[in-house]
Structure formats: C-alpha cells, structure tokens
Design an enzyme around this catalytic site. Structure first.
Site, PDB file in Angstrom:
ATOM      1  N   GLU A 266      57.122  26.098  23.720  1.00  0.00           N
ATOM      2  CA  GLU A 266      56.038  25.764  24.656  1.00  0.00           C
ATOM      3  C   GLU A 266      54.871  26.739  24.540  1.00  0.00           C
ATOM      4  O   GLU A 266      54.528  27.405  25.511  1.00  0.00           O
ATOM      5  CB  GLU A 266      56.535  25.868  26.094  1.00  0.00           C
ATOM      6  CG  GLU A 266      57.588  24.915  26.509  1.00  0.00           C
ATOM      7  CD  GLU A 266      58.079  25.242  27.912  1.00  0.00           C
ATOM      8  OE1 GLU A 266      58.572  24.318  28.565  1.00  0.00           O
ATOM      9  OE2 GLU A 266      57.984  26.401  28.351  1.00  0.00           O
ATOM     10  N   PRO A 267      54.262  26.838  23.383  1.00  0.00           N
ATOM     11  CA  PRO A 267      53.150  27.786  23.263  1.00  0.00           C
ATOM     12  C   PRO A 267      51.904  27.276  23.971  1.00  0.00           C
ATOM     13  O   PRO A 267      51.630  26.078  23.964  1.00  0.00           O
ATOM     14  CB  PRO A 267      52.910  27.832  21.755  1.00  0.00           C
ATOM     15  CG  PRO A 267      53.316  26.472  21.286  1.00  0.00           C
ATOM     16  CD  PRO A 267      54.464  26.048  22.155  1.00  0.00           C
ATOM     17  N   GLY A 268      51.175  28.179  24.578  1.00  0.00           N
ATOM     18  CA  GLY A 268      49.857  27.871  25.107  1.00  0.00           C
ATOM     19  C   GLY A 268      48.852  28.716  24.359  1.00  0.00           C
ATOM     20  O   GLY A 268      48.207  28.295  23.402  1.00  0.00           O
ATOM     21  N   ARG A 269      48.812  29.985  24.762  1.00  0.00           N
ATOM     22  CA  ARG A 269      47.848  30.945  24.229  1.00  0.00           C
ATOM     23  C   ARG A 269      47.800  30.990  22.691  1.00  0.00           C
ATOM     24  O   ARG A 269      46.729  31.029  22.101  1.00  0.00           O
ATOM     25  CB  ARG A 269      48.272  32.324  24.757  1.00  0.00           C
ATOM     26  CG  ARG A 269      47.375  33.457  24.449  1.00  0.00           C
ATOM     27  CD  ARG A 269      48.078  34.751  24.836  1.00  0.00           C
ATOM     28  NE  ARG A 269      48.571  34.799  26.188  1.00  0.00           N
ATOM     29  CZ  ARG A 269      47.852  35.119  27.253  1.00  0.00           C
ATOM     30  NH1 ARG A 269      46.587  35.419  27.112  1.00  0.00           N
ATOM     31  NH2 ARG A 269      48.392  35.145  28.450  1.00  0.00           N
TER      32      ARG A 269
ATOM     33  N   ARG B 114      40.115  36.596  33.244  1.00  0.00           N
ATOM     34  CA  ARG B 114      41.131  37.493  32.676  1.00  0.00           C
ATOM     35  C   ARG B 114      40.789  38.982  32.743  1.00  0.00           C
ATOM     36  O   ARG B 114      41.650  39.780  33.096  1.00  0.00           O
ATOM     37  CB  ARG B 114      41.475  37.076  31.232  1.00  0.00           C
ATOM     38  CG  ARG B 114      42.080  35.664  31.149  1.00  0.00           C
ATOM     39  CD  ARG B 114      42.588  35.327  29.758  1.00  0.00           C
ATOM     40  NE  ARG B 114      43.746  36.109  29.428  1.00  0.00           N
ATOM     41  CZ  ARG B 114      43.751  37.155  28.628  1.00  0.00           C
ATOM     42  NH1 ARG B 114      42.640  37.543  28.024  1.00  0.00           N
ATOM     43  NH2 ARG B 114      44.854  37.825  28.412  1.00  0.00           N
TER      44      ARG B 114
ATOM     45  N   TYR C 113      43.604  40.798  34.846  1.00  0.00           N
ATOM     46  CA  TYR C 113      44.608  41.572  34.098  1.00  0.00           C
ATOM     47  C   TYR C 113      44.035  42.812  33.426  1.00  0.00           C
ATOM     48  O   TYR C 113      44.743  43.467  32.658  1.00  0.00           O
ATOM     49  CB  TYR C 113      45.196  40.726  32.958  1.00  0.00           C
ATOM     50  CG  TYR C 113      45.687  39.349  33.301  1.00  0.00           C
ATOM     51  CD1 TYR C 113      46.685  39.151  34.255  1.00  0.00           C
ATOM     52  CD2 TYR C 113      45.201  38.230  32.627  1.00  0.00           C
ATOM     53  CE1 TYR C 113      47.150  37.877  34.534  1.00  0.00           C
ATOM     54  CE2 TYR C 113      45.668  36.949  32.900  1.00  0.00           C
ATOM     55  CZ  TYR C 113      46.644  36.787  33.857  1.00  0.00           C
ATOM     56  OH  TYR C 113      47.115  35.537  34.118  1.00  0.00           O
TER      57      TYR C 113
ATOM     58  N   CYS D 184      29.383  38.846  43.205  1.00  0.00           N
ATOM     59  CA  CYS D 184      29.308  40.019  44.094  1.00  0.00           C
ATOM     60  C   CYS D 184      30.664  40.713  44.235  1.00  0.00           C
ATOM     61  O   CYS D 184      31.267  40.722  45.314  1.00  0.00           O
ATOM     62  CB  CYS D 184      28.792  39.581  45.444  1.00  0.00           C
ATOM     63  SG  CYS D 184      27.216  38.762  45.290  1.00  0.00           S
ATOM     64  N   GLU D 185      31.163  41.231  43.144  1.00  0.00           N
ATOM     65  CA  GLU D 185      32.419  41.988  43.122  1.00  0.00           C
ATOM     66  C   GLU D 185      32.271  43.023  42.011  1.00  0.00           C
ATOM     67  O   GLU D 185      31.804  42.681  40.914  1.00  0.00           O
ATOM     68  CB  GLU D 185      33.605  41.103  42.707  1.00  0.00           C
ATOM     69  CG  GLU D 185      33.866  39.919  43.566  1.00  0.00           C
ATOM     70  CD  GLU D 185      35.094  40.091  44.460  1.00  0.00           C
ATOM     71  OE1 GLU D 185      35.776  41.142  44.358  1.00  0.00           O
ATOM     72  OE2 GLU D 185      35.339  39.174  45.240  1.00  0.00           O
TER      73      GLU D 185
ATOM     74  N   TYR E  55      43.546  30.307  29.062  1.00  0.00           N
ATOM     75  CA  TYR E  55      43.409  30.808  30.435  1.00  0.00           C
ATOM     76  C   TYR E  55      41.956  31.199  30.718  1.00  0.00           C
ATOM     77  O   TYR E  55      41.692  32.158  31.429  1.00  0.00           O
ATOM     78  CB  TYR E  55      44.393  31.961  30.685  1.00  0.00           C
ATOM     79  CG  TYR E  55      45.812  31.555  30.340  1.00  0.00           C
ATOM     80  CD1 TYR E  55      46.521  30.703  31.176  1.00  0.00           C
ATOM     81  CD2 TYR E  55      46.413  31.955  29.142  1.00  0.00           C
ATOM     82  CE1 TYR E  55      47.798  30.273  30.843  1.00  0.00           C
ATOM     83  CE2 TYR E  55      47.686  31.522  28.800  1.00  0.00           C
ATOM     84  CZ  TYR E  55      48.372  30.685  29.652  1.00  0.00           C
ATOM     85  OH  TYR E  55      49.626  30.249  29.319  1.00  0.00           O
TER      86      TYR E  55
HETATM   87  C1  LIG Z   1      57.227  27.837  31.474  1.00  0.00           C
HETATM   88  C2  LIG Z   1      56.095  28.266  30.622  1.00  0.00           C
HETATM   89  N1  LIG Z   1      56.037  27.830  29.355  1.00  0.00           N
HETATM   90  C3  LIG Z   1      55.016  28.181  28.548  1.00  0.00           C
HETATM   91  C4  LIG Z   1      53.999  28.995  28.992  1.00  0.00           C
HETATM   92  C5  LIG Z   1      52.893  29.329  28.036  1.00  0.00           C
HETATM   93  O1  LIG Z   1      52.740  30.667  27.828  1.00  0.00           O
HETATM   94  P1  LIG Z   1      51.790  31.171  26.646  1.00  0.00           P
HETATM   95  O2  LIG Z   1      50.428  30.641  26.928  1.00  0.00           O
HETATM   96  O3  LIG Z   1      51.838  32.634  26.725  1.00  0.00           O
HETATM   97  O4  LIG Z   1      52.362  30.628  25.394  1.00  0.00           O
HETATM   98  C6  LIG Z   1      54.034  29.492  30.296  1.00  0.00           C
HETATM   99  C7  LIG Z   1      52.961  30.389  30.764  1.00  0.00           C
HETATM  100  O5  LIG Z   1      52.974  30.960  31.794  1.00  0.00           O
HETATM  101  C8  LIG Z   1      55.105  29.109  31.136  1.00  0.00           C
HETATM  102  O6  LIG Z   1      55.179  29.541  32.397  1.00  0.00           O
END
Ligand SMILES: Cc1ncc(COP(=O)(O)O)c(C=O)c1O
Length: 411
Positions: free
Chosen positions: A266-269, A305, A309, A337-338, A366
């Site tokens: 499940e990659p996002g980033r 971000r 973070y 304004c922060e 993100y």
């Molecule tokens: C359950 C789950 N899968 C996948 C991801 C994707 O993470 P990343 O973007 O670091 O790959 C997240 C991110 O929080 C998550 O909570």
C-alpha cells in the site's frame, strides 16, 4: 539547480503565468516510473499494489494509477467515492482506518469492496452485524500491531504499542475464534503498516518476521491465511536519497516468500512524493532582525508538512536572471498568521526578489491532500503533466467555493 534556464524551468514559468500561483505541478511519467520500480523490486512476490489514496487523492492521479492496473487503499467514505468516480473495480479496494463509522462500513459493503482491514475486535463485531443485516459477506484482514519501531517521525509511526492502530496478536486470534463460523465474514489474512517514510529496510524486515510467525501460528490454530497486506511506508527522497526499494524487497523477501500468501503493498508517498512540485511566487522580501524572510504566496494551508512535522523540502529559485545575485540564507514563509507558517528555513539561495518563482520539490505526497482553507485561503490549482501534455486537473478554488457550505442564521 537554482535558476537554470532549461526546458523544465520555462515550462513551469509558463504554467505559472497561465494558471497563477501557488500551483501544484504533478509529473505523471515519474509516478509510472516509480510504480514500475516497485513492481520490479517485488517481482514474483507481489500480488497487487493498493495505492494509499490519502497520500494524494486527486481524481486525475487516481485515474492514471487505475489505468496502470493499481488497486486502492482508502480510509474514508470520501476516498471510496473518489475511487468510484474514476471507475475503479470495487474488488480492488481495501478499506483501512482506525475509526470507520457504521455509515462508512455500510457504504463499503454496498460498494462490494474487496477487503476490510479491520483495526479492532469491536470493529469486526460491527462489520459482522452490518454485513449480516445486508445479506452480504465481508472479506477481511485483521490489522496487527507488531510493536515495531519504524525509525521515522513520531507522528507517522503507526506500529508500536503506543499507537492507536491495529491490535495485538492475542486479541486478533480471539476475535477470529469468536467469528470462526460467522457466515457474514470471510477471513482472508492480516494487515500490517508500521509507519511512513521508513528509511531503514531492517524495520520492514522486523515487521515481516513478526507477521510471518503470526501467520504460521494462525494456520496452526486451524485458519486458512491466504493474504498479507504489508502496508506502505516506503521512503521517498527529500533531503537524502533513501535506500532503493529493491533493498526493502530484498530484506523482506526471504521472510515472506515461504508464506505463499497474496501480498498486497500500500505505498502512497513512494509513488507520488517526488512527482509533485509546488510553484510559488515571491510576494516580498523582508530583513528580519535575525533572518532574511522571503514571503511567498504559498503557505502552510497549501503544504502543511514543514509546519506539522518539521519536514524538509528542496527549494529551487526559478529565475532567469540570477547572475550576480549574492547567495543569502533565507526563510521561505507564507502569508498565514502563524510563526509555524514556513515552507523552508535557512536555505542558501541566490537572493530572491519580488515576482520570482520558487519551486518546492518532493511535494506530491501529503501536499494537496492535507491542504486546507486556513486564513480563508482558497486552495491552489493543479496541473498534471502526463506523456508530455500539461492539463489543468484541479481548478483554483474561489472565495465563493469557501463560503458555499456556510449558513447565516436569520438576523
Ligand atoms: C494503512 C496505511 N497504508 C498505507 C499508508 C501509506 O503510507 P506511505 O504514504 O508512507 O506509503 C498509510 C499512511 O499512513 C496507512 O496508514
């Protein structure tokens, strides 16, 4: 890099002129390249990629990924609807998230999604009830909390006993026993996700070792385990290049291969971070008492971000006439304004001037998905450059868009 008058710079300048700033620019070809890299690294092991929609949920990007045969990981009814709008086969959608409401579970059941990543025994009970009421059978994985440190920012660490995600193995096994003969549920396997921007392959190996042992124990207890959703978290490049994804695959392969499970990732980033840039124009410069501030038209409401973070993003001055400018250490800040409203601090740049364009790099994950309207700022427009063609895929919000949902009580 700074200010080089190449084709890319000319294109970004022309897009900024055409669509205004701040402007998100996403490179579709780079997303495809990352996907290919991931699939190559996990060849022979990988069953399916489920892109984590939360990283960047733009419809055009989802459509691009769907066309590449990717499935999707969603965490809300809104993300589920995004996938439906681009025609994703619901069987290729998994639903994770620590707080799914009954309404969201019902919507996912009605859609016929392929996998519920269940986060607690109580959620499994609710899913069983809701599925039975609808005459449905819910395919599910139990999310384990392996208690593994991911070595990343505390806010994106998700697999330790301090975190709200998943459940310990004992609780998972007890829930499985309790629902051994529940007709409205179909157990498929386990889910684990230890965190985001995990740069050390050994952390993934630690999680894989624990899950492998849990799968063996579950099979010994008489349950078929056919699937492992191993989550995401693979690192993207910000300041330094992380180890290649092949190193992650090499670290987990010997642990996962003998399990003979359908492996989901499940990659996002990893897929989208480096493909996204935020183009912003300098409004003004200001000599503070200690800092040289460059005030730009993008802010923490666009890219949260750094404020959230302390994240580091590359910054590039996109100016043709930088010759002769002195290099100065700049804080790149927005109009919000922060004092937390900064995009970068203490960056050495050829002294930016009002009207210059800056490019904030590695902003594709993100970024848009965490944008807000804080300070009543409309969200920025977005252009997707795909196979050489640039298209507006998100129009700039208007102030009327911002106010559209609000109701004034009668005077
Ligand atoms: C359950 C789950 N899968 C996948 C991801 C994707 O993470 P990343 O973007 O670091 O790959 C997240 C991110 O929080 C998550 O909570």
């Amino acid at each position: 890099m700074n200010g080089r008058p190449d084709a890319r710079a000319r294109r970004l300048e022309s897009l900024a002129r055409e669509h205004g700033t701040p402007l998100w620019v996403t490179d579709g070809d780079l997303v495809r390249a990352r996907l290919a890299e991931l699939r190559t690294a996990f060849r022979g092991l990988l069953h399916e990629v489920h892109y984590a929609v939360k990283a960047n949920s733009g419809l055009a990007l989802l459509a691009l990924l769907a066309a590449e045969g990717v499935g999707f990981d969603v965490v809300s009814a809104g993300e589920l609807e995004r996938c439906r709008r681009v025609g994703v086969d619901p069987r290729r959608i998994g639903f994770a998230g620590a707080g799914k409401t009954d309404a969201e579970l019902a919507a996912a059941l009605a859609a016929g999604i392929g996998l519920f990543d269940v986060e607690s025994p109580a959620e499994l009970d609710r899913l069983a009830r809701l599925a039975a009421e609808r005459g449905a059978v819910a395919p599910y994985a139990l999310r384990l909390n392996p208690d593994v440190e991911a070595g990343t920012h505390e806010y994106v660490t998700t697999g330790t006993r301090r975190n709200k995600f998943g459940m310990p193995f004992d609780a998972a096994l007890a829930a499985l026993e309790r629902h051994r003969s529940t007709a409205a549920l179909r157990f498929r396997g386990f889910h684990v996700h230890i965190g985001s921007q995990v740069t050390d392959p050994a952390r993934f190996a630690a999680a894989a070792a624990i899950v492998a042992q849990r799968i063996v124990a579950t099979r010994a207890a008489g349950f078929a385990v056919e699937l492992l959703d191993f989550g995401g978290g693979f690192a993207a490049r910000y300041d330094v290049a992380p180890p290649p994804i092949a190193a992650v695959a090499a670290a987990v392969r010997p642990l996962l291969e003998p399990l003979h499970v359908e492996l989901l990732l499940e990659p996002g980033r990893f897929l989208v971070a480096e493909a996204g840039e935020l183009v912003t124009r300098v409004i003004g410069v200001k000599e503070g008492q200690e800092r040289h501030f460059v005030i730009v038209d993008a802010a923490m409401n666009d890219l949260l971000r750094p404020a959230l973070y302390g994240a580091w993003h590359p910054v590039e001055l996109l100016a043709g006439e930088e010759a002769g400018r002195p290099t100065v250490s700049c804080d790149i800040v927005g109009p919000v304004c922060e004092s937390g409203d900064f995009l970068a601090k203490e960056r050495l740049l050829p002294r930016p001037a009002p009207g210059d364009l800056l490019v904030i790099g590695s902003a594709g994950a993100y970024g848009t998905s965490m944008s807000s309207n804080y300070n009543s700022r409309p969200r920025a427009a977005e252009v997707l450059i795909d196979r050489g063609v640039a298209r507006l895929v998100r129009r700039r919000e208007t102030i009327d868009d911002l106010l559209a949902t609000e109701l004034l009580p009668p005077a």
